[in-house]
Every structure is written in structure tokens, then in C-alpha cells.
Design a protein around this motif. Structure first.
Motif, PDB file in Angstrom:
ATOM      1  N   ALA A 273       0.873  -1.211  -0.044  1.00 53.29           N
ATOM      2  CA  ALA A 273      -0.015  -0.114   0.039  1.00 53.29           C
ATOM      3  C   ALA A 273       0.795   1.151   0.011  1.00 53.29           C
ATOM      4  N   HIS A 274       1.960   1.340   0.756  1.00 54.08           N
ATOM      5  CA  HIS A 274       2.992   2.351   0.971  1.00 54.08           C
ATOM      6  C   HIS A 274       4.051   2.092   1.113  1.00 54.08           C
ATOM      7  N   ALA A 275       5.011   1.547   0.201  1.00 50.92           N
ATOM      8  CA  ALA A 275       6.262   1.336   0.281  1.00 50.92           C
ATOM      9  C   ALA A 275       7.061   2.532   0.445  1.00 50.92           C
ATOM     10  N   MET A 276       7.872   2.672   1.538  1.00 53.74           N
ATOM     11  CA  MET A 276       8.577   3.925   1.874  1.00 53.74           C
ATOM     12  C   MET A 276      10.127   3.742   1.822  1.00 53.74           C
ATOM     13  N   THR A 277      10.763   4.923   1.669  1.00 53.75           N
ATOM     14  CA  THR A 277      12.277   4.822   2.067  1.00 53.75           C
ATOM     15  C   THR A 277      12.500   4.444   3.265  1.00 53.75           C
ATOM     16  N   ILE A 321       3.679   9.579   6.608  1.00 56.43           N
ATOM     17  CA  ILE A 321       5.050   8.800   7.197  1.00 56.43           C
ATOM     18  C   ILE A 321       6.048   8.811   5.614  1.00 56.43           C
ATOM     19  N   VAL A 322       5.306   8.579   4.729  1.00 52.95           N
ATOM     20  CA  VAL A 322       6.068   8.410   3.478  1.00 52.95           C
ATOM     21  C   VAL A 322       6.809   9.543   3.167  1.00 52.95           C
ATOM     22  N   ARG A 323       6.102  10.844   3.292  1.00 56.35           N
ATOM     23  CA  ARG A 323       6.537  11.915   2.981  1.00 56.35           C
ATOM     24  C   ARG A 323       7.821  12.349   3.790  1.00 56.35           C
ATOM     25  N   GLN A 327      11.682  12.924   2.964  1.00 51.80           N
ATOM     26  CA  GLN A 327      12.433  14.313   3.343  1.00 51.80           C
ATOM     27  C   GLN A 327      13.399  14.133   4.503  1.00 51.80           C
ATOM     28  N   ALA A 328      13.430  13.118   5.371  1.00 57.53           N
ATOM     29  CA  ALA A 328      14.418  12.960   6.349  1.00 57.53           C
ATOM     30  C   ALA A 328      15.673  12.604   5.748  1.00 57.53           C
ATOM     31  N   ALA A 331      19.134  15.125   2.297  1.00 59.16           N
ATOM     32  CA  ALA A 331      20.213  15.689   2.438  1.00 59.16           C
ATOM     33  C   ALA A 331      21.437  14.803   2.581  1.00 59.16           C
ATOM     34  N   ALA A 332      21.231  13.591   3.012  1.00 58.82           N
ATOM     35  CA  ALA A 332      22.291  12.648   3.152  1.00 58.82           C
ATOM     36  C   ALA A 332      22.663  12.449   1.690  1.00 58.82           C
ATOM     37  N   HIS A 333      21.807  12.347   0.859  1.00 57.73           N
ATOM     38  CA  HIS A 333      22.367  11.814  -0.678  1.00 57.73           C
ATOM     39  C   HIS A 333      22.599  13.014  -1.430  1.00 57.73           C
TER      40      HIS A 333
END
Length: 367
Positions: A273-277, A321-323, A327-328, A331-333
Motif C-alpha cells: 500500500a505504501h512502500a517507503m524509503t 510517514i512516506v513524505r 524528506q528525512a 540531505a544525506a544523498h
């Protein structure tokens, strides 16, 4: 009442436990030859533990040993960019637990009746009316739950007109290193790459590495050791102690927002439903929340009204939570030297509450 669950991973098995405890007949269809989890470590955060409490398993997981939340983020030289108040987080939100993914699967599987678990079954198509066509024939149920991951057959069957998973631009390696001394749970950021380590209760160290790369590219342990050889201690030592066969690499995908998580007698949950990083470490926790929320809603309100309530409750939260997760980790990338220098100079100056804003919505969930 009968529920067919497509997928026997963490989300699918948690769904099976939740419905079984409510007296439903449960059938879990798993494509693999056995019910297990290929992976490394997994941190269950306070909201995930509360979901496990709702199905009677939270204390069993806590009994294996508690963990600390992320202590903070370092630069590749070892300077602190972000420091979390670990004690305050635990007092405010509750416990964290780090386990091997397979251990959590085993815990869930043990509660499901053995005759409900059907491995080696490949689902081919799911219909809105609760009909499931699979390699063993055709089955029907009052409710079908698609918990079959980021490449979900359930989702493709019912939302075939919508875009599929999107590669986010970086790949992820996971491994477990032998026991050694580390300073808690820490993530380190470089330019377009990062390294995280998390102590496990048995002394081993769960490690994860993320790096910008073309989709489908593969890098072995020797290249990882060379790539991170000049990063701060204990990163080179952790990679140096790992075994090649312990390293798993998967490209990182995110699922475009679905307009609904339900269709007819079917619901999708977890990565389907909501695969996320993985930047907030909330993937498994959100699947656990989905499972107990769905079972509670459908068993209390009936299938139609329960599915409507599930979608109304879970879709806004999980898509938030996906968004936040996207965002979290952005900056690491970054790969620009001026931008990463600016990032490393500014992050230590920001107040702790700046980072807490992305975490509070996740940790404070209750059913």
C-alpha cells in the motif's frame, strides 16, 4: 468469517494473528517455499511495539532485550551533526527493540494455526469480490488482504492503471557484523552515501549502507570496504569483520500515493500500500499498525464499513510517514561539495525539536 492474506511476511503474518485472535478463519498464501524472512536487523519503534501489544506479542519481543533509539548523526570524520536525547525519547514514547527480521517472523508465525499457512503458492490475480486465483486453484473469502510487498500482485490486479514502484536513486546494503563495541545506534552521512550501525541484544551489530547508484547495479563487500575505509571508527572495523554471504543488497523503492487502500472486499497494507524509503525505520512498524487497525475495524464494523474506516484512518497517516521519510534522508544523498559542507555546518546549530517534528507523529500512534 474468512480472510485470505496474500503474503507471509511481517505485515501478512501480523494480519493473520490479529484476525485469528478475533475468531476468523485465516488462510495465508505465501509464494516462497517456507515462511521465513530474508534480511538482517530490524528496529521496532514504540508505535510498532504498541501494535504488537494489541495482538498480545509486545512483551514477548521486549523480553528478548530492549534497544536505544538513534543516538544521532555523524559526519564521515566522526563529528556530531545531530545529537538525540536518548533518555528523553524513551521516557516520552516508550521502548525500542532491535531483532533479526526472521525472529519477528517466527514470533508471529508461531501464533497462527499451522494449517492456515500455505507456502509455495503463487497468487496470480485478485478480484474485488474476494476471489483469489493462484497456482493451487481458486479461493474465495469474505475479505482478502494484500500484504505482498512493494511488487504486490494484489495492487497490480486492482490498480493496474496506476504507476508502479519508483526507484528513489539509491541502493541499500544490509548485514550483521560479529559482536564488537560500538557507541549505540548511530548513522553517518557522507556525499551521496551513509552508514548506520545498531547494536543487537546478542552483541552482534546490524549495519546498513545506502549509496546513490543506478538501478540494478551491484557492489560486493570488498568494494564497500574500500569505499568506507577512511570513514570514522568503527565503520571500517564493522565492514572488515563481516562475511560476504551476510551482505544483502536491494534497490530502494517508494510507492506513488494510492487514492485508496481498499477495493470491494480487498485491502492492501504494508509495502503493498505504501512502500517507503527506510529513512525513519518505519516500514515494518506501519505494516504492524495497518494489520491491527484493519482487523479491529472490520471485525467491529463489518467488512464494508470496516474497510472504509481502515482506508479513512490509515491512508492519511501512512502517506504522511512516506513524505516525512523521504524528506528525512534527502540531505544525506546530496553530492555537491558546497551543499554537503553547508549541511554539515548548519545541522549542529539546529535545535533538537527541529528533528523531533518528523518523529513525533510516528511514535505517538495508538489504536
Amino acid at each position: 468469517m474468512k480472510v485470505i492474506i496474500v503474503g507471509g511476511g511481517i505485515g501478512g503474518l501480523a494480519t493473520a494473528v490479529a484476525f485469528h485472535r478475533r475468531g476468523w478463519q485465516v488462510v495465508v498464501l505465501e509464494r516462497a517455499a517456507e515462511f521465513t524472512e530474508v534480511g538482517a536487523g530490524l528496529t521496532i519503534q514504540p508505535n510498532g511495539l504498541r501494535a504488537l501489544d494489541a495482538i498480545g506479542l509486545g512483551e514477548r519481543l521486549r523480553a528478548g532485550g530492549l534497544a536505544d533509539p538513534l543516538a544521532g548523526i555523524r559526519s564521515r570524520r566522526g563529528d556530531w551533526l545531530v545529537r538525540n536525547d536518548v533518555g528523553s525519547l524513551k521516557r516520552r514514547f516508550g521502548s525500542w527493540v532491535t531483532v533479526h527480521r526472521a525472529a519477528l517472523v517466527d514470533l508471529l508465525r508461531a501464533v497462527v494455526p499451522p494449517d492456515a499457512l500455505r507456502s509455495g503458492i503463487e497468487v496470480q490475480h485478485v478480484q474485488r469480490d474476494g476471489t483469489v486465483r493462484h497456482s493451487g486453484g481458486t479461493s474465495t473469502a469474505d475479505l482478502v488482504v494484500g500484504a505482498d510487498g512493494v511488487h504486490s500482485v494484489t495492487r497490480r490486479s486492482l490498480w493496474s492503471h496506476l504507476p508502479g514502484p519508483r526507484y528513489v536513486g539509491y541502493t541499500t546494503w544490509r548485514l550483521i557484523a560479529p559482536p564488537q563495541r560500538v557507541e549505540g545506534s548511530v548513522e553517518t552521512w557522507g556525499r551521496g552515501e551513509r552508514f548506520g550501525h545498531v547494536p543487537m541484544p546478542d552483541g552482534r551489530i546490524y549495519c546498513y549502507v545506502m549509496a546513490n547508484a543506478p538501478a540494478g547495479s551491484r557492489v560486493g563487500l570488498d568494494e564497500l570496504r574500500e569505499r568506507f575505509a577512511r570513514w570514522h571508527h568503527p565503520i571500517p572495523a564493522l565492514l572488515g569483520s563481516a562475511q560476504e554471504e551476510a551482505v544483502l543488497q536491494h534497490d530502494t523503492h517508494e510507492l506513488p500515493m494510492l487514492p485508496t487502500y481498499v477495493s470491494g472486499k480487498v485491502a492492501v497494507l504494508g509495502d503493498a500500500a505504501h512502500a517507503m524509503t527506510p529513512n525513519l525505520g518505519q516500514g515494518a512498524c506501519q505494516a504492524l499498525e495497518d494489520a491491527v487497525t484493519l482487523a479491529h475495524a472490520v471485525d467491529t464494523l463489518g467488512v464494508r464499513a470496516g474497510l472504509e474506516a481502515y482506508d479513512r484512518t490509515r491512508r492519511p497517516r501512512t502517506q504522511l510517514i512516506v513524505r516525512r521519510s523521504r524528506q528525512a534522508g534527502a540531505a544525506a544523498h546530496w553530492t555537491s561539495t558546497p551543499l554537503t559542507v553547508l549541511r554539515d555546518a548548519v545541522l549542529p546549530l539546529l535545535p533538537t525539536r527541529f528533528f523531533a517534528r518528523s518523529l513525533i507523529p510516528a511514535y505517538t500512534w495508538t489504536i
